[in-house]
Design a protein around this motif. Structure first.
Motif: not given
Length: 182
Positions: A8, A12, A39, A41-42, A44-45, A142
């Protein structure tokens, strides 16, 4: 704060120089999203969703055990004992696959259906209806606002249908849940 995943940091921003413990490395390997999802953000989610699913797999049998210990063994249903853990295990697998992002809708809707089934199995328990917050909160984590509002409307629809099936003197017991869902 340290990144949840080793890869990650490259996606990021700044590189994290703190060492990662073997337990952290092991956990990260259990919840790391599919490499095709780039991505940040995706990632992490999806990592959070995979963690949530992995931790909550035993929740259904645990709740059944609590009912048994509370002297309510007659209330134990296959919904919590079998369907919830199997569904959660499947969602965990999807959260780590290349189809994870679209599969989140399946997870949110199946959460809603599991809660509706539990409400149907125990219609005398108004507290079960509070679990309708779970799919709404999952959607808020989400999805964008329009999708969250859609899930919220679905949860309210389930609540209203359940309330209409109650005896006349019990109608209105779910008003508090409806207010919270709004």
């Amino acid at each position: 704060p340290p990144c949840a995943y080793r890869d990650e940091a490259t996606l990021s921003g700044p590189t994290v120089t703190q060492p990662v413990s073997p337990a952290g490395t092991f956990w990260a390997s259990l919840v790391r999203p599919h490499p095709s999802i780039t991505d940040p953000h995706r990632r992490r989610v999806l990592g959070l969703v995979a963690s949530w699913n992995l931790v909550t797999i035993p929740l259904g049998p645990f709740l059944a055990l609590m009912q048994l210990l509370a002297g309510e063994g007659h209330r134990i249903s296959a919904t919590w004992l079998v369907a919830a853990p199997i569904t959660t295990l499947l969602h965990y697998g999807f959260a780590r696959s290349r189809y994870a992002w679209p599969a989140l809708w399946v997870q949110v809707v199946s959460m809603l259906l599991l809660v509706a089934a539990a409400m149907e199995a125990s219609p005398d328990r108004a507290s079960t209806s509070l679990a309708l917050l779970l799919p709404v909160l999952a959607a808020a984590l989400c999805f964008r606002l329009k999708a969250v509002l859609t899930v919220q409307a679905m949860a309210l629809f389930v609540l209203v249908l359940h309330d209409l099936q109650q005896p006349w003197e019990n109608r209105g017991l779910l008003i508090g849940t409806g207010v919270v869902l709004l």
